[in-house]
Design a protein around this motif. Structure first.
Motif, short mmCIF file in Angstrom:
data_model
loop_
_atom_site.label_atom_id
_atom_site.label_comp_id
_atom_site.label_asym_id
_atom_site.label_seq_id
_atom_site.Cartn_x
_atom_site.Cartn_y
_atom_site.Cartn_z
N LEU A 79 0.86 -1.17 0.00
CA LEU A 79 0.00 0.00 0.00
C LEU A 79 0.90 1.23 0.00
N GLN A 80 0.96 1.91 -1.13
CA GLN A 80 1.70 3.17 -1.23
C GLN A 80 0.77 4.29 -0.81
N MET A 81 1.15 5.00 0.22
CA MET A 81 0.32 6.07 0.76
C MET A 81 1.03 7.41 0.58
N ASN A 82 0.44 8.27 -0.21
CA ASN A 82 0.99 9.60 -0.48
C ASN A 82 0.05 10.67 0.06
N SER A 83 0.57 11.86 0.17
CA SER A 83 -0.23 13.00 0.64
C SER A 83 -0.99 12.66 1.92
N LEU A 84 -0.27 12.09 2.85
CA LEU A 84 -0.91 11.63 4.09
C LEU A 84 -1.46 12.79 4.90
N LYS A 85 -2.58 12.51 5.54
CA LYS A 85 -3.27 13.50 6.36
C LYS A 85 -3.35 13.00 7.81
N PRO A 86 -3.50 13.90 8.76
CA PRO A 86 -3.64 13.45 10.15
C PRO A 86 -4.77 12.44 10.34
N GLU A 87 -5.83 12.58 9.56
CA GLU A 87 -6.95 11.64 9.69
C GLU A 87 -6.64 10.25 9.15
N ASP A 88 -5.49 10.07 8.55
CA ASP A 88 -5.06 8.74 8.13
C ASP A 88 -4.41 7.97 9.28
N THR A 89 -4.20 8.64 10.39
CA THR A 89 -3.60 7.99 11.55
C THR A 89 -4.48 6.84 12.03
N ALA A 90 -3.88 5.66 12.11
CA ALA A 90 -4.63 4.46 12.49
C ALA A 90 -3.67 3.28 12.54
N VAL A 91 -4.18 2.18 13.07
CA VAL A 91 -3.49 0.91 12.93
C VAL A 91 -3.99 0.28 11.64
N TYR A 92 -3.06 -0.08 10.78
CA TYR A 92 -3.40 -0.65 9.48
C TYR A 92 -3.19 -2.17 9.54
N TYR A 93 -4.19 -2.90 9.04
CA TYR A 93 -4.16 -4.35 9.05
C TYR A 93 -4.25 -4.87 7.62
N CYS A 94 -3.50 -5.93 7.34
CA CYS A 94 -3.66 -6.58 6.04
C CYS A 94 -4.53 -7.82 6.24
N SER A 95 -5.26 -8.14 5.20
CA SER A 95 -6.16 -9.27 5.22
C SER A 95 -6.08 -9.98 3.89
N ALA A 96 -6.29 -11.29 3.91
CA ALA A 96 -6.26 -12.05 2.67
C ALA A 96 -7.16 -13.26 2.76
N ASN A 97 -7.76 -13.58 1.63
CA ASN A 97 -8.52 -14.81 1.51
C ASN A 97 -7.56 -15.84 0.92
N TRP A 104 -5.84 -12.60 8.88
CA TRP A 104 -5.49 -11.23 9.24
C TRP A 104 -4.05 -11.19 9.72
N GLY A 105 -3.37 -10.12 9.35
CA GLY A 105 -2.05 -9.89 9.88
C GLY A 105 -2.13 -9.05 11.13
N GLN A 106 -1.01 -8.91 11.82
CA GLN A 106 -0.98 -8.01 12.96
C GLN A 106 -0.99 -6.58 12.42
N GLY A 107 -1.39 -5.65 13.20
CA GLY A 107 -1.46 -4.28 12.73
C GLY A 107 -0.12 -3.60 12.72
N THR A 108 -0.04 -2.57 11.90
CA THR A 108 1.13 -1.70 11.88
C THR A 108 0.63 -0.27 12.02
N LEU A 109 1.21 0.46 12.96
CA LEU A 109 0.72 1.78 13.30
C LEU A 109 1.25 2.85 12.35
N VAL A 110 0.35 3.64 11.82
CA VAL A 110 0.70 4.80 11.00
C VAL A 110 0.24 6.05 11.74
N THR A 111 1.18 6.93 12.01
CA THR A 111 0.86 8.18 12.70
C THR A 111 1.26 9.34 11.81
N VAL A 112 0.30 10.19 11.50
CA VAL A 112 0.55 11.36 10.66
C VAL A 112 0.42 12.60 11.55
N SER A 113 1.54 13.22 11.82
CA SER A 113 1.55 14.34 12.74
C SER A 113 2.76 15.20 12.51
N SER A 114 2.61 16.48 12.76
CA SER A 114 3.74 17.39 12.65
C SER A 114 4.39 17.57 14.03
#
Length: 114
Positions: A79-97, A104-114
């Motif tokens: 997942l290429q994430m560009n132009s990140l915003k503070p509201e994108d802050t979250a734990v991101y999980y991958c999932s697959a069938n 489900w994978g374990q989460g990875t934390l994304v924090t968008v903050s100045s």
């Protein structure tokens, strides 16, 4: 079978991050793969998904900023994430069938903050 996600971190608004997710174990076929996220106090939501054939789907909030891709030979998704915003802050999980079962994978934390 395991899913391993990585690539999260702290980034300033407007910045970029690339998340990776790799599946390992005894795997025959991986069908749909997807990224979800869960912000504090909110429900988990779908960010983007991709079929084995490459058909993609995005949440309206990330269209034009995020790009999902996969490498079937490597059982991996990105997942290429560009132009990140503070509201994108979250734990991101991958999932697959995988072989008709959801994983489900374990989460990875994304924090968008100045």
């Amino acid at each position: 079978v395991q899913l391993q996600a990585c690539g999260g971190g702290l980034v300033q608004p407007g910045g970029s991050l690339r998340l990776s997710c790799a599946a390992s174990g005894s795997i025959f076929t991986i069908n749909v793969m997807g990224w979800y996220r869960q912000a504090p106090g909110k429900q988990r939501e779908l960010v983007a998904s991709i079929t084995r054939g490459g058909y993609t789907n995005y949440a309206d909030s990330v269209k034009g900023r995020f790009t999902i891709s996969r490498d079937n030979a490597k059982n991996a998704m990105y997942l290429q994430m560009n132009s990140l915003k503070p509201e994108d802050t979250a734990v991101y999980y991958c999932s697959a069938n995988i072989d008709l079962r959801p994983y489900w994978g374990q989460g990875t934390l994304v924090t968008v903050s100045s």
